[in-house]
Design an enzyme around this catalytic site. Sequence first.
Site, PDB file in Angstrom:
ATOM      1  N   ARG A   1      47.822  71.706   4.223  1.00  0.00           N
ATOM      2  CA  ARG A   1      49.244  71.391   4.451  1.00  0.00           C
ATOM      3  C   ARG A   1      50.100  72.649   4.394  1.00  0.00           C
ATOM      4  O   ARG A   1      51.077  72.782   5.104  1.00  0.00           O
ATOM      5  CB  ARG A   1      49.738  70.332   3.457  1.00  0.00           C
ATOM      6  CG  ARG A   1      51.227  70.037   3.556  1.00  0.00           C
ATOM      7  CD  ARG A   1      51.615  68.619   3.097  1.00  0.00           C
ATOM      8  NE  ARG A   1      50.939  68.175   1.898  1.00  0.00           N
ATOM      9  CZ  ARG A   1      51.205  68.620   0.657  1.00  0.00           C
ATOM     10  NH1 ARG A   1      52.145  69.515   0.459  1.00  0.00           N
ATOM     11  NH2 ARG A   1      50.521  68.149  -0.374  1.00  0.00           N
TER      12      ARG A   1
ATOM     13  N   TYR B   1      69.626  68.047  24.801  1.00  0.00           N
ATOM     14  CA  TYR B   1      68.452  67.177  24.956  1.00  0.00           C
ATOM     15  C   TYR B   1      68.716  65.855  24.236  1.00  0.00           C
ATOM     16  O   TYR B   1      69.114  65.839  23.072  1.00  0.00           O
ATOM     17  CB  TYR B   1      67.238  67.878  24.360  1.00  0.00           C
ATOM     18  CG  TYR B   1      65.982  67.046  24.334  1.00  0.00           C
ATOM     19  CD1 TYR B   1      65.284  66.778  25.507  1.00  0.00           C
ATOM     20  CD2 TYR B   1      65.492  66.528  23.145  1.00  0.00           C
ATOM     21  CE1 TYR B   1      64.138  66.008  25.482  1.00  0.00           C
ATOM     22  CE2 TYR B   1      64.346  65.757  23.115  1.00  0.00           C
ATOM     23  CZ  TYR B   1      63.673  65.507  24.288  1.00  0.00           C
ATOM     24  OH  TYR B   1      62.547  64.740  24.263  1.00  0.00           O
TER      25      TYR B   1
ATOM     26  N   ASP C   1      67.503  76.687  21.727  1.00  0.00           N
ATOM     27  CA  ASP C   1      66.307  75.998  22.221  1.00  0.00           C
ATOM     28  C   ASP C   1      65.862  76.723  23.487  1.00  0.00           C
ATOM     29  O   ASP C   1      66.573  76.722  24.489  1.00  0.00           O
ATOM     30  CB  ASP C   1      66.633  74.523  22.503  1.00  0.00           C
ATOM     31  CG  ASP C   1      65.383  73.727  22.843  1.00  0.00           C
ATOM     32  OD1 ASP C   1      64.499  74.273  23.542  1.00  0.00           O
ATOM     33  OD2 ASP C   1      65.287  72.558  22.431  1.00  0.00           O
TER      34      ASP C   1
HETATM   35  C1  LIG Z   1      60.811  68.022  25.145  1.00  0.00           C
HETATM   36  C2  LIG Z   1      61.936  68.697  24.508  1.00  0.00           C
HETATM   37  C3  LIG Z   1      62.182  68.556  23.146  1.00  0.00           C
HETATM   38  C4  LIG Z   1      61.351  67.625  22.270  1.00  0.00           C
HETATM   39  O1  LIG Z   1      60.031  68.031  22.171  1.00  0.00           O
HETATM   40  P1  LIG Z   1      58.842  66.975  21.812  1.00  0.00           P
HETATM   41  O2  LIG Z   1      57.636  67.840  21.697  1.00  0.00           O
HETATM   42  O3  LIG Z   1      58.803  65.997  22.930  1.00  0.00           O
HETATM   43  O4  LIG Z   1      59.215  66.320  20.533  1.00  0.00           O
HETATM   44  C5  LIG Z   1      63.247  69.260  22.607  1.00  0.00           C
HETATM   45  N1  LIG Z   1      64.024  70.078  23.355  1.00  0.00           N
HETATM   46  C6  LIG Z   1      63.818  70.218  24.676  1.00  0.00           C
HETATM   47  C7  LIG Z   1      64.704  71.116  25.468  1.00  0.00           C
HETATM   48  C8  LIG Z   1      62.781  69.546  25.287  1.00  0.00           C
HETATM   49  O5  LIG Z   1      62.585  69.678  26.590  1.00  0.00           O
END
Ligand SMILES: *Cc1c(COP(=O)(O)O)cnc(C)c1O
Length: 384
Positions: free
Chosen positions: A54, A106, A178
């Site tokens: 973990r 998102y 992001d």
């Molecule tokens: C897909 C996505 C997420 C979420 O990711 P998961 O792996 O599906 O949980 C977050 N931010 C963006 C910009 C995404 O495209």
Amino acid sequence: MSPDASSFLPETQAIHSGRGIDPATGALTPPIYLSTTFERGEDGTYPSGYIYGRSGNPNRNALAAALATLEQGTAAAVFGSGSAATFTLLQALTPRDHVIAPRNVYFGVQEMLAKIFAPWGLLYTLVDTTDLAALAAALRSNTRLILIETPSNPQLAITDIGAVATLAHQAGAYLACDNTIPSPVLQTPLSLGADVVIHATTKYLAGHSDVIGGAVVTKTANPLFDQLRLIQTMGGAIPSPFDCWLTLRGLQTLPLRVRAQSQTALTLAQWLAQHPAVERVLYPGLPEHDGHGIAQQQMQGYGGLLSILVKGDQDAALAVTTRTQLFTRATSFGGPHSTIEHRASIEAPGSETPANLLRLSVGLEHVEDLIADLDRALGGKNEK
Ligand SMILES: *Cc1c(COP(=O)(O)O)cnc(C)c1O
């Protein structure tokens, strides 16, 4: 031991970071370490650096090291999904802290803010982060984090990372970006002033539509990242060793895949912009896109994701998705296989996504085949 990969260019980093020749066997491809526990020394210490799965695992540490190198950061934590990465970053804040996020962030992030973090006491404001005056006006004395996503999903809006970093730091807040859509091949937010990068490794980094994962990379050691690590270690939102191994495998071809997908997407965007059945193309690589100038400065290519507004209503847009043969109707993006998706109908009510918007994830097929597929679908021909 692997060489210090941080001095190499992305193609080389993608192959050599987080990887070394296995000292026990000479294997070039790393083994998958499934063991949950690791032997302690006679004096009770942990000579290998590993204690329990973990808190750390060799496959997970290798992936984290590779992502930190590619993003020009100092450390990374990898998660069981992109959502878990963002979730844990928000959990690292304290109730009554204030967060600013994009209005068209998102959709999963909007949902977690509204349904989980607001009841828990986190304050937040959604603004158009492409509008610096609106962003500055939303800052409060307790703003601790600005979260941006550029290009954004699914409207491909561009936020000026350097300018927002300056605003955030003047206000004593962190900037998290992001970077899922461009990937570090096309954009490195930490080098432009961001403090933290978030990824859904599910998309381009793993790159083959076969593993869900996420990551947070930090530019320097800071209390927010330390808290995130503590939460992950105590709460256990970890990816499996095999998931980490798959993602590290996919990463080796990341620069080649993303550059090819980006080139094909630009060609498709230019072609779609001339198509009589298309009202508008949303792609930062087109000169008429609002964010084109900033994208040119902060990106090295515009990415493999684009959206189109189909002439007509939601039904006209949905009909196009029934006529493509290569573009498969499916959510997500970043894989070798091109996909097409009507976003408004997957996002919950309240989304700002236009009803006639289709998002295209451009894969690795030949551009001429993709053009023929879209031409047939947009022209109303169904040859299935
Ligand atoms: C897909 C996505 C997420 C979420 O990711 P998961 O792996 O599906 O949980 C977050 N931010 C963006 C910009 C995404 O495209």
